[in-house]
Enzyme design. Structure first.
Site, PDB file in Angstrom:
ATOM      1  N   ARG A 124       0.726  -1.375   0.175  1.00  0.00           N
ATOM      2  CA  ARG A 124      -0.102   0.224  -0.173  1.00  0.00           C
ATOM      3  C   ARG A 124       0.599   1.362  -0.265  1.00  0.00           C
ATOM      4  O   ARG A 124       1.450   1.692   0.120  1.00  0.00           O
ATOM      5  CB  ARG A 124      -1.226  -0.132   0.955  1.00  0.00           C
ATOM      6  CG  ARG A 124      -1.844   1.347   1.312  1.00  0.00           C
ATOM      7  CD  ARG A 124      -2.854   1.269   0.649  1.00  0.00           C
ATOM      8  NE  ARG A 124      -4.268   2.191   0.615  1.00  0.00           N
ATOM      9  CZ  ARG A 124      -5.420   1.949  -0.506  1.00  0.00           C
ATOM     10  NH1 ARG A 124      -4.864   1.704  -0.997  1.00  0.00           N
ATOM     11  NH2 ARG A 124      -6.007   3.598  -0.038  1.00  0.00           N
ATOM     12  N   THR A 160      -9.282  -0.318  -9.833  1.00  0.00           N
ATOM     13  CA  THR A 160      -8.006  -1.025 -10.256  1.00  0.00           C
ATOM     14  C   THR A 160      -7.788  -2.495 -11.638  1.00  0.00           C
ATOM     15  O   THR A 160      -9.327  -2.467 -11.804  1.00  0.00           O
ATOM     16  CB  THR A 160      -7.486  -1.362  -8.160  1.00  0.00           C
ATOM     17  OG1 THR A 160      -6.415  -2.042  -8.533  1.00  0.00           O
ATOM     18  CG2 THR A 160      -8.778  -1.323  -8.371  1.00  0.00           C
ATOM     19  N   THR A 168      -3.149  -1.319  -8.255  1.00  0.00           N
ATOM     20  CA  THR A 168      -4.392  -0.151  -8.047  1.00  0.00           C
ATOM     21  C   THR A 168      -3.247   1.008  -8.985  1.00  0.00           C
ATOM     22  O   THR A 168      -2.555   1.050  -7.396  1.00  0.00           O
ATOM     23  CB  THR A 168      -4.830   0.071  -7.130  1.00  0.00           C
ATOM     24  OG1 THR A 168      -5.526   1.112  -7.742  1.00  0.00           O
ATOM     25  CG2 THR A 168      -4.576  -0.282  -6.122  1.00  0.00           C
ATOM     26  N   GLU A 179      -5.791   3.595  -7.754  1.00  0.00           N
ATOM     27  CA  GLU A 179      -6.797   4.608  -6.948  1.00  0.00           C
ATOM     28  C   GLU A 179      -7.380   4.772  -8.817  1.00  0.00           C
ATOM     29  O   GLU A 179      -8.069   3.490  -9.066  1.00  0.00           O
ATOM     30  CB  GLU A 179      -6.619   5.304  -7.155  1.00  0.00           C
ATOM     31  CG  GLU A 179      -7.255   6.039  -5.932  1.00  0.00           C
ATOM     32  CD  GLU A 179      -8.968   5.713  -6.013  1.00  0.00           C
ATOM     33  OE1 GLU A 179      -9.369   4.826  -5.467  1.00  0.00           O
ATOM     34  OE2 GLU A 179      -9.247   7.559  -5.806  1.00  0.00           O
ATOM     35  N   GLU A 216      -3.416   7.863  -4.558  1.00  0.00           N
ATOM     36  CA  GLU A 216      -4.037   6.851  -3.420  1.00  0.00           C
ATOM     37  C   GLU A 216      -4.386   7.902  -2.583  1.00  0.00           C
ATOM     38  O   GLU A 216      -5.142   7.654  -2.054  1.00  0.00           O
ATOM     39  CB  GLU A 216      -2.915   5.520  -3.589  1.00  0.00           C
ATOM     40  CG  GLU A 216      -4.196   4.531  -2.894  1.00  0.00           C
ATOM     41  CD  GLU A 216      -4.979   3.686  -3.489  1.00  0.00           C
ATOM     42  OE1 GLU A 216      -5.685   3.429  -4.500  1.00  0.00           O
ATOM     43  OE2 GLU A 216      -3.940   3.953  -5.160  1.00  0.00           O
ATOM     44  N   SER A 243      -8.283   1.301   2.672  1.00  0.00           N
ATOM     45  CA  SER A 243      -8.524   0.893   1.352  1.00  0.00           C
ATOM     46  C   SER A 243      -9.615  -0.284   0.979  1.00  0.00           C
ATOM     47  O   SER A 243     -10.077  -0.538   2.896  1.00  0.00           O
ATOM     48  CB  SER A 243      -7.300  -0.392   0.853  1.00  0.00           C
ATOM     49  OG  SER A 243      -7.382  -0.585  -0.757  1.00  0.00           O
ATOM     50  N   SER A 244     -10.032  -0.369   0.502  1.00  0.00           N
ATOM     51  CA  SER A 244     -11.200  -1.490   0.396  1.00  0.00           C
ATOM     52  C   SER A 244     -11.133  -2.646  -0.471  1.00  0.00           C
ATOM     53  O   SER A 244     -11.448  -3.397  -0.669  1.00  0.00           O
ATOM     54  CB  SER A 244     -12.868  -0.982  -0.787  1.00  0.00           C
ATOM     55  OG  SER A 244     -13.301   0.165  -0.093  1.00  0.00           O
ATOM     56  N   GLY A 282     -12.599  -1.529  -8.161  1.00  0.00           N
ATOM     57  CA  GLY A 282     -14.497  -0.779  -7.947  1.00  0.00           C
ATOM     58  C   GLY A 282     -14.344   0.061  -6.544  1.00  0.00           C
ATOM     59  O   GLY A 282     -15.050   0.337  -5.898  1.00  0.00           O
ATOM     60  N   GLY A 283     -13.218   0.060  -5.953  1.00  0.00           N
ATOM     61  CA  GLY A 283     -13.152   0.720  -5.109  1.00  0.00           C
ATOM     62  C   GLY A 283     -13.978   0.330  -3.734  1.00  0.00           C
ATOM     63  O   GLY A 283     -13.687  -1.249  -3.346  1.00  0.00           O
TER      64      GLY A 283
HETATM   65  N1  GLU Z   1      -7.960   2.721  -4.108  1.00  0.00           N
HETATM   66  C1  GLU Z   1      -8.925   1.945  -3.809  1.00  0.00           C
HETATM   67  C2  GLU Z   1      -8.884   0.701  -2.859  1.00  0.00           C
HETATM   68  O1  GLU Z   1      -7.447   0.918  -2.137  1.00  0.00           O
HETATM   69  C3  GLU Z   1      -8.323   0.680  -5.237  1.00  0.00           C
HETATM   70  C4  GLU Z   1      -8.888   1.063  -6.638  1.00  0.00           C
HETATM   71  C5  GLU Z   1     -10.197   1.034  -7.032  1.00  0.00           C
HETATM   72  O2  GLU Z   1     -10.994   1.669  -6.458  1.00  0.00           O
HETATM   73  O3  GLU Z   1     -10.699   0.239  -7.222  1.00  0.00           O
HETATM   74  O4  GLU Z   1      -9.800   0.826  -1.896  1.00  0.00           O
END
Ligand code: GLU
Length: 589
Positions: free
Chosen positions: A123, A410, A428, A430, A449, A471-472, A492-493
């Site tokens: 990360r 990502t 990712t 981001e 990020e 993060s997710s 997909g965040g």
């Molecule tokens: N930044 C997102 C996270 O760490 C990942 C990127 C995405 O949204 O796919 O959750």
């Protein structure tokens, strides 16, 4: 295998399912697009498609070229981690909009020798000059997302190269240089796929001059089928092949990154890069329907939130009691999501900086109390966070205020080898094309990020120097009787978590095949009363039923890009066909 005493593994017993060689037959599912380029798919013992089988190995990624690179490494005797490293370098080239050496990620690894699961955590971190209020304007209001994610302050110190270096040292059997090699040729010329072409067009507005030169040459956005040439990226990859990963953090590449970020108003310095080191972490673990789940712990909210949702819905026995597309199923799922996301917003951040009630959040008695709020007949008016500290002794409470933010996109990929080692890796930069900044002369995109931090200070996920944003990402491995049988992950965040949950639910509880589980319409409902996102295919009748229970329906859109692997007598891999994903299975010739 290089076993390091300092690594902590969670024990699983040795898997026995790879002893026999299963026959690979033609599968009925017709892939939307299989665009393999290297000819590997024509070789004996190789099965390619949206769904593929293989007794000796599997690679599933969103990029056919990257899947091929990984499969080739496996065919030449490399292990799952070797192949994963090669795939990540290839994704830097073929998916510059969603993954790469300028970003970070989480590699979840099942080591068949050690019989354990661990994580290479790469990360991104905030630079030393980051401040809690750096995303606020002069009036103390959050700077609009489009502005703050295209500012130098949004760029975190990239972690991916360090993660790959640690993974190679600890678990790999090949040199990094060897694993970079195939990507150098790809950087010299690869096809633009449909999704990349769409994303260039949509994100052209934020690309800096160096990125425009690559993706919008002579002012014309590259379109599908055209050749993407990245000579500067090929140079960077050669440099890393020759001088090793340290060239990225302690050499000319690091200086160029710091200069690019500073030119865009950020504080990142050469020293911030020199200091970066990926960590080896233990997964968060739970149970669902008698199977073990291993997933990402904080600084990702993914594992805790996914396991909470699954545990909240488990006793409702959705599979037995409700049709897969019934209104009550969507209602109960949405309610479980809302409760879990309330806890996520309140309690989660980087565990190096904040105390998180990890055990409390997953304590069966705590989850049972939260479940009492749920009913198939009514809506929870205002889902509030619970009190997991009451189920855990020790540390002080922390209070988070999460700021709404845009979804990123990502990429997730999967590798399995003939020894039973598994990699489930979400990686990712981001947002699509990250910050929009390509490092001039070096050809790779820098992440944004740090916008995963809350813009407003004061909570568990506020910006602090050296800290990792929440993060997710949820790369996940499930095991039954200590034998891994499933891996899953998605981009997909914050929707990543719910995509992973529903893929598991649809496969494990509704007994759908992998590709059907992936393709089954899903929902995303972090707040009441809205089901903020839902996918095409949810019947009108079910929507009316959920509406009558008090839910509202937000936007219909495609959610996530899941890929899954099932490990049984042989491996089966499945790639979400909302993009161009390709699964490649390998069997004895
Ligand atoms: N930044 C997102 C996270 O760490 C990942 C990127 C995405 O949204 O796919 O959750």
């Amino acid at each position: 295998m290089d076993n390091n005493n300092q690594t902590r593994t969670r024990n699983l017993s040795r898997r026995g399912f790879l002893g026999g060689v299963a026959a690979v037959g033609a599968l009925p599912f017709a892939p939307r697009s299989v665009r393999a380029q290297s000819g590997i798919c024509e070789a004996a013992g190789v099965d390619c498609g949206a769904v593929a089988e293989g007794s000796d190995g599997m690679v599933v990624s969103v990029s056919p070229a990257a899947s091929e690179v990984g499969a080739q490494v496996l065919r030449e005797g490399g292990n799952a981690v070797d192949a994963a490293i090669a795939v990540q370098f290839a994704l830097t080239v073929t998916q510059p909009h969603s993954s790469g050496i300028g970003g970070g990620g989480f590699m979840l690894y099942y080591d068949a020798d050690e019989e354990g699961v661990e994580i290479v955590n790469s990360r991104e971190r905030a630079p030393a000059g980051a401040t809690p209020d750096m995303f606020l304007d002069d009036a103390g209001e959050p700077i609009p997302f489009d502005e703050r994610h295209t500012h130098g302050d949004a760029v975190g110190v990239p972690g991916t190269p360090s993660g790959l270096e640690r993974a190679a040292e600890l678990y790999g059997s090949r040199s990094i240089g060897e694993l970079i090699e195939p990507s150098i040729s790809l950087a010299e010329g690869t096809d633009v796929d449909q999704y990349l072409a769409e994303q260039i067009e949509e994100n052209e507005w934020k690309l800096n001059a160096a990125a425009r030169e690559v993706f919008v040459p002579d002012g014309q956005a590259l379109s599908e089928g055209e050749t993407l040439e990245q000579p500067d990226l090929a140079y960077t990859l050669r440099l890393m092949r020759e001088a090793g990963i340290r060239a990225f953090y302690e050499g000319e590449i690091a200086r160029a990154i710091a200069e690019t970020v500073q030119d865009e108003g950020g504080s990142m310095t050469f020293s911030d890069l020199c200091r970066y080191e990926a960590t080896i972490d233990e997964p968060v673990a739970g149970y669902y329907r008698g199977a073990e789940i291993y997933s990402m712990p904080p600084p990702s909210s993914g594992g805790l939130t996914a396991i909470q949702i699954l545990n909240l819905i488990e006793p409702f026995e959705l599979g037995a009691n409700y049709e897969v597309r019934s209104g009550t199923k969507y209602h109960l799922l949405a309610e479980a999501m809302r409760l879990a996301y309330a806890d996520r917003a309140e309690y989660m951040g980087d565990p190096e900086f904040v105390d998180i009630p990890t055990e409390g959040l997953l304590d069966p008695a705590y989850v049972a109390g939260r479940r009492e709020l749920m009913s198939p007949d009514s809506l929870i008016e205002e889902p509030e966070p619970g009190d997991p500290w009451a189920y855990q002794s020790g540390a002080a409470e922390s209070v988070s205020r999460q700021t709404a933010r845009a979804l990123g996109q990502t990429t997730h990929f999967t590798v399995a080898d003939s020894e039973g080692n598994l990699v489930s890796y979400t990686t990712t930069i981001e947002q699509l094309f990250g910050s929009g900044f390509m490092v001039p002369g070096y050809g790779f995109m820098l992440n944004n990020e740090l916008t995963d931090f809350d813009a407003e200070p004061g909570g568990a996920n506020e910006v602090e120097p050296g800290k990792r944003p929440l993060s997710s990402m949820s790369p996940t491995i499930m095991a039954r009787d200590d034998d891994p049988f499933l891996t899953v992950g998605s981009p997909g965040g914050p929707t990543i978590i719910t995509s992973v949950v529903q893929a598991i639910l649809h496969h494990v509880e509704y007994d759908l095949t992998l590709i059907d589980a992936i393709s089954e319409p899903s929902i995303y409902a972090p707040e009441s009363p809205e089901i903020a996102l839902w996918e095409e295919g949810i019947p009108e009748e079910a929507r009316e039923e959920a509406l009558a229970l008090g839910n509202e329906w937000g936007e219909m859109d495609s959610i996530g890009n899941i890929n899954m692997l099932r490990a049984n007598d042989a491996y089966e891999g499945a790639a979400d066909q909302t993009r161009e994903g390709l699964a490649i299975g390998l069997s004895e010739e």
